[in-house]
Design an enzyme around this catalytic site. Structure first.
Site, PDB file in Angstrom:
ATOM      1  N   LYS A  13       4.138  10.536   2.093  1.00  0.00           N
ATOM      2  CA  LYS A  13       4.449  11.876   1.572  1.00  0.00           C
ATOM      3  C   LYS A  13       3.207  12.769   1.530  1.00  0.00           C
ATOM      4  CE  LYS A  13       6.263  10.434  -2.241  1.00  0.00           C
ATOM      5  NZ  LYS A  13       5.453  10.677  -3.364  1.00  0.00           N
ATOM      6  N   ARG A  88      11.355  13.049  -9.513  1.00  0.00           N
ATOM      7  CA  ARG A  88      11.362  11.619  -9.226  1.00  0.00           C
ATOM      8  C   ARG A  88      12.545  10.933  -9.885  1.00  0.00           C
ATOM      9  NH1 ARG A  88       5.948  10.606  -7.633  1.00  0.00           N
ATOM     10  NH2 ARG A  88       5.657   8.471  -6.949  1.00  0.00           N
ATOM     11  N   ARG A 127      -4.281   1.555   2.061  1.00  0.00           N
ATOM     12  CA  ARG A 127      -4.524   2.966   1.740  1.00  0.00           C
ATOM     13  C   ARG A 127      -5.795   3.149   0.922  1.00  0.00           C
ATOM     14  NH1 ARG A 127       0.073   6.814  -0.570  1.00  0.00           N
ATOM     15  NH2 ARG A 127       0.256   5.281  -2.221  1.00  0.00           N
ATOM     16  N   ARG A 162      -6.777   3.400  -4.833  1.00  0.00           N
ATOM     17  CA  ARG A 162      -6.067   3.787  -6.052  1.00  0.00           C
ATOM     18  C   ARG A 162      -5.735   2.558  -6.887  1.00  0.00           C
ATOM     19  NH1 ARG A 162      -1.239   7.675  -4.115  1.00  0.00           N
ATOM     20  NH2 ARG A 162      -0.143   6.361  -5.603  1.00  0.00           N
ATOM     21  N   ARG A 173       6.737  -0.008  -8.376  1.00  0.00           N
ATOM     22  CA  ARG A 173       7.029   1.377  -7.963  1.00  0.00           C
ATOM     23  C   ARG A 173       8.223   1.419  -7.019  1.00  0.00           C
ATOM     24  NH1 ARG A 173       1.490   2.128  -5.542  1.00  0.00           N
ATOM     25  NH2 ARG A 173       2.101   4.158  -4.732  1.00  0.00           N
TER      26      ARG A 173
END
Ligand code: ADP
Length: 217
Positions: A13, A88, A127, A162, A173
């Site tokens: 995203k 969300r 990531r 992160r 998540r």
């Protein structure tokens, strides 16, 4: 031009939002990025947000609404924006509809980016993000490596991982996405503004698919 991006965690995203921002000259508003800034604060709210993010849990609505509404009232949002990470869950979508009504603004286009779960896991562990400007890299994807190890190509900031980009927090998540965020798909489908994008594939290919939808709108 108002755009909402819906996608499972680590689907890209943020990456696509940054591309859309550059192409269509509208601001990218990521509630995740806004919250990561709040998490750096050394007060009670900062500590709460930091803790919540690291577990992959949703931050309390009041905090999310406050930072989002403040951001949306800024001058650069007048001609449209890309919402990444909001709404969300259904309650947030309803609250957002009310906000749009108050501002005499319209919903715009909702893009759902679908990606296979196996690929999401691979992406999430690789990531890396710039701690200063939020640029996104991936050490598992050669085309997404920074030029210099741990240094951001854009701003020379420090590249970090992160706190929620580990397999455990990802699983949490992802489960939350299925339970809370997926119901938004039916909600926006019934309003006639939802477009589904196949998010499996290289960044350039997926971006083309997104552009095809946005130029039609
Ligand atoms: P990803 O792109 O991997 O889904 P984000 O950067 O969008 O990650 O969000 C990171 C985290 O920020 C979420 O896991 C959640 O803890 C928090 N967050 C972001 N947006 C919201 C929101 N609208 N409501 C509650 N929590 C949020």
């Amino acid at each position: 031009m108002n755009i909402i991006l819906i996608a499972p965690p680590s689907a890209g995203k943020g990456t696509y939002a940054k591309e859309i921002k550059n192409k269509y000259k509208i601001p990218h508003i990521s509630t995740g990025e806004l919250l990561r800034k709040v998490a750096k604060r050394e007060d009670e709210i900062g500590e709460y947000v930091q803790e919540t993010l690291s577990h992959g849990e949703f931050v309390k609505d009041e905090i999310v609404y406050e930072i989002l509404e403040k951001r949306l009232s800024e001058e650069d949002c007048k001609n449209g924006y890309i919402l990444d990470g909001f709404p969300r869950k259904l309650e947030q979508a309803i609250r957002y509809d009310e906000l749009l009504e108050e501002k005499h603004n319209h919903l715009g286009t909702v893009l759902l980016i679908e990606v296979e779960k196996d690929l999401l896991v691979k992406r999430v562990t690789g990531r890396r993000v710039c701690s200063d400007c939020g640029a996104i890299y991936n050490i598992n994807i050669p085309a997404s490596l920074p030029k210099e190890d741990l240094i951001c190509d854009n701003c020379s900031g420090k590249i970090i991982q992160r706190s929620d980009d580990n397999v455990e927090a990802f699983e949490y998540r992802y489960k939350t996405y299925l339970e809370k965020t997926k119901p938004l798909i039916e909600y926006y489908k019934s309003k006639g503004c939802l477009y589904t994008i196949d998010g499996n594939g290289d960044k350039e290919v997926v971006m083309k698919r997104i552009e095809e939808v946005l130029t039609k709108e």
